[in-house]
Design an enzyme around this catalytic site. Structure first.
Site, PDB file in Angstrom:
ATOM      1  N   TYR A 188       0.716  -1.203   0.028  1.00 46.99           N
ATOM      2  CA  TYR A 188       0.311   0.079  -0.038  1.00 46.99           C
ATOM      3  C   TYR A 188       0.780   1.034   0.035  1.00 46.99           C
ATOM      4  O   TYR A 188       0.381   2.282   0.492  1.00 46.99           O
ATOM      5  CB  TYR A 188      -1.064  -0.015   1.138  1.00 46.99           C
ATOM      6  CG  TYR A 188      -2.038  -1.198   1.322  1.00 46.99           C
ATOM      7  CD1 TYR A 188      -2.095  -2.052   0.127  1.00 46.99           C
ATOM      8  CD2 TYR A 188      -2.921  -1.169   2.558  1.00 46.99           C
ATOM      9  CE1 TYR A 188      -2.879  -3.069   0.434  1.00 46.99           C
ATOM     10  CE2 TYR A 188      -3.703  -2.318   2.666  1.00 46.99           C
ATOM     11  CZ  TYR A 188      -3.678  -3.435   1.766  1.00 46.99           C
ATOM     12  OH  TYR A 188      -4.681  -4.141   1.837  1.00 46.99           O
ATOM     13  N   ASP A 212      -3.605  -6.799   6.751  1.00 53.24           N
ATOM     14  CA  ASP A 212      -5.013  -6.197   6.530  1.00 53.24           C
ATOM     15  C   ASP A 212      -5.884  -7.498   6.446  1.00 53.24           C
ATOM     16  O   ASP A 212      -7.105  -7.676   7.106  1.00 53.24           O
ATOM     17  CB  ASP A 212      -5.055  -5.373   5.229  1.00 53.24           C
ATOM     18  CG  ASP A 212      -6.254  -4.712   4.818  1.00 53.24           C
ATOM     19  OD1 ASP A 212      -7.237  -4.640   5.647  1.00 53.24           O
ATOM     20  OD2 ASP A 212      -6.364  -4.064   3.759  1.00 53.24           O
ATOM     21  N   LYS A 234       5.569 -14.256   2.123  1.00 54.88           N
ATOM     22  CA  LYS A 234       5.363 -14.995   0.790  1.00 54.88           C
ATOM     23  C   LYS A 234       6.609 -14.972  -0.038  1.00 54.88           C
ATOM     24  O   LYS A 234       6.365 -14.638  -1.198  1.00 54.88           O
ATOM     25  CB  LYS A 234       4.005 -14.303   0.013  1.00 54.88           C
ATOM     26  CG  LYS A 234       3.360 -14.826  -1.192  1.00 54.88           C
ATOM     27  CD  LYS A 234       2.924 -15.981  -0.575  1.00 54.88           C
ATOM     28  CE  LYS A 234       2.476 -17.138  -1.952  1.00 54.88           C
ATOM     29  NZ  LYS A 234       2.084 -18.235  -1.368  1.00 54.88           N
ATOM     30  N   ASP A 244      -0.354 -17.894   2.925  1.00 56.11           N
ATOM     31  CA  ASP A 244      -1.613 -18.824   2.555  1.00 56.11           C
ATOM     32  C   ASP A 244      -1.980 -19.713   3.675  1.00 56.11           C
ATOM     33  O   ASP A 244      -2.825 -20.195   4.006  1.00 56.11           O
ATOM     34  CB  ASP A 244      -1.472 -19.335   1.262  1.00 56.11           C
ATOM     35  CG  ASP A 244      -0.149 -19.682   0.655  1.00 56.11           C
ATOM     36  OD1 ASP A 244       0.806 -19.473   1.501  1.00 56.11           O
ATOM     37  OD2 ASP A 244      -0.167 -20.158  -0.281  1.00 56.11           O
ATOM     38  N   ASP A 293      -8.939  -9.192   9.461  1.00 50.60           N
ATOM     39  CA  ASP A 293     -10.276  -9.480   9.046  1.00 50.60           C
ATOM     40  C   ASP A 293     -10.653 -10.788   9.303  1.00 50.60           C
ATOM     41  O   ASP A 293     -11.704 -11.173  10.018  1.00 50.60           O
ATOM     42  CB  ASP A 293     -10.717  -9.188   7.707  1.00 50.60           C
ATOM     43  CG  ASP A 293     -11.256  -7.792   7.516  1.00 50.60           C
ATOM     44  OD1 ASP A 293     -10.551  -6.885   8.094  1.00 50.60           O
ATOM     45  OD2 ASP A 293     -12.015  -7.494   6.638  1.00 50.60           O
TER      46      ASP A 293
HETATM   47 MG    MG Z   1      -9.079  -3.933   6.269  1.00 50.76          MG
END
Ligand code: MG
Ligand code: NAI
Length: 367
Positions: free
Chosen positions: A137, A245, A188, A221, A249
């Site tokens: 980001y 991020d 990763k 993953d 969640d």
């Molecule tokens: Mg989020």
């Protein structure tokens, strides 16, 4: 008596609803403990954008710099593209104020149901430490040949040694303070050969400075499967901006709802005000219905108190939330209840004002 200047930005959708709930609880706990929160509200967000063509004024960062902390709701609007709302406010604040450590606890509250079997879910006591200033980001990239068949779009992931090291060091320091003293590096680096390899190398280097912290490494993953299948194998999780991020969640869903997931965007140097906000977004599907779960915002407020040095207030807020969750009488729809935002707010205030409140209620979870 301590006095703290708080910039409150409700933002869009349910943001203002949960921020106002959180501010009521913060006000109550401040009065109970004996300190003062001088709150100034800023009407920044999508309505501000419609009126002024930007999500917040040009000098917003200068204004915010004068505060001790920022208390934020969410942004996101049906008319304005999500990249405009998010970049116009939240990401600019995090990058501009150097809030590079995004701390997201996920703890199973008593009385709340997880989609996991209880013998798995009652082991969840994690903190996701997410890189918050660069990585995927970073905002570096571009588009060309717009509208043509050969159109391209590039988002570059940026991993700097300074950026990775300061964040991972923060995660090691945090892991060191916890009973498990365990830090898992999410990566990763099998597929992403440059930035993520640097990320892994720095982790190994830092681990040598923290012999008291147990470490391991997991591909992102595989990390999702491990969070579901073997929650007790995780404690503090350090991840890049994108990975953190997504994993946070998932963590929120596993502890019952996005409506209880809290976070702090920290400048660990203390040079800039840190920002506290629920993990969830503006939830346009329930805006105005009075049923937004304020627990994430209240919990974020508790993190803000701890950051300001008001540890007793933080413990009292968390203990209040534990009582409300345990009683399971007023919880909102996302947690299977029929309560309103106001019901949860009131119940939390009632609980935290009790002299006989079990202040260790939250700390005992998972131990
Ligand atoms: Mg989020
Ligand atoms: P969301 O978090 O707003 O909603 C996802 C689901 O969770 C919805 O069904 C919503 O009703 C529910 N939910 C979220 N918070 C809740 C709460 N406190 N109580 C009860 N239910 C709750 O995520 P979504 O739908 O992906 O995004 C909606 C908008 O929010 C988008 O415009 C997005 O860009 C923005 N967003 C903003 C964030 C921020 O400002 N930090 C973070 C995430 C999304």
């Amino acid at each position: 008596m301590g006095k703290y200047k708080i910039a409150a930005i409700g933002g869009d959708g349910i943001g203002p609803e949960v921020v106002e709930s959180g501010l009521k609880c913060l006000d109550a706990v401040a009065k109970y403990i004996g300190f003062e929160l001088l709150v100034e509200r800023f009407p920044w967000g999508s309505d501000y954008y419609r009126a002024h063509g930007q999500m917040m004024p040009q000098n917003a960062l200068d204004i915010l710099s004068g505060f001790d902390a920022i208390y934020f709701g969410a942004v996101g609007d049906n008319e304005i593209p999500d990249d405009v709302t998010l970049w116009g406010l939240r990401l600019v604040i995090c990058q501009g104020l150097g809030l590079y450590a995004n701390v997201r606890p996920a703890v199973m509250l008593p009385g709340v149901r997880s989609p996991l079997r209880e013998e798995l879910s009652n082991k969840i006591n994690w903190v996701v430490v997410r890189e918050n200033s660069e990585g995927e980001y970073a905002g570096v990239g571009g588009r060309s040949h717009r509208g043509f068949a050969e159109e391209i779009a590039i988002d570059a992931s940026v991993f700097s040694r300074v950026g990775v090291e300061r964040l991972q060091r923060f995660a090691f320091d945090l892991a060191r303070t916890r009973s498990e003293k365990h830090l898992t590096c999410v990566t990763k680096s099998n597929a992403q050969r440059f930035g993520m390899v640097l990320w892994d190398e720095i982790f190994v280097q830092l681990a040598q400075e923290y012999p008291d912290v147990r470490t391991d490494k997991v591909l992102v993953d595989a990390a999702t499967a491990r969070m579901v299948l073997n929650p007790s194998s995780l404690d503090v999780i350090v991840a890049s901006n994108l990975h953190g991020d997504i994993l946070s969640d998932l963590a929120a869903a596993l502890v019952g709802s996005l409506g209880i997931a809290a976070s702090g965007n920290l400048d660990p140097s203390g040079n800039n005000p840190s920002m506290f906000e629920p993990v969830h977004g503006s939830a346009p599907d329930i805006v105005g219905a009075g049923i937004a779960n304020p627990i994430a915002a209240i919990w974020s407020g508790a993190m803000m108190c701890a950051h300001l040095g008001e540890k007793a207030a933080s413990s009292r807020l968390m203990a209040g939330l534990v009582e409300v969750a345990k009683a399971n009488e007023v919880l909102t729809r996302d947690l299977g209840g029929a309560g309103s935002t106001e019901d949860v707010t009131k119940a939390t205030i009632d609980a935290l004002e009790r002299d006989d409140l079990d202040l260790e209620g939250f700390n005992r979870i998972g131990s």
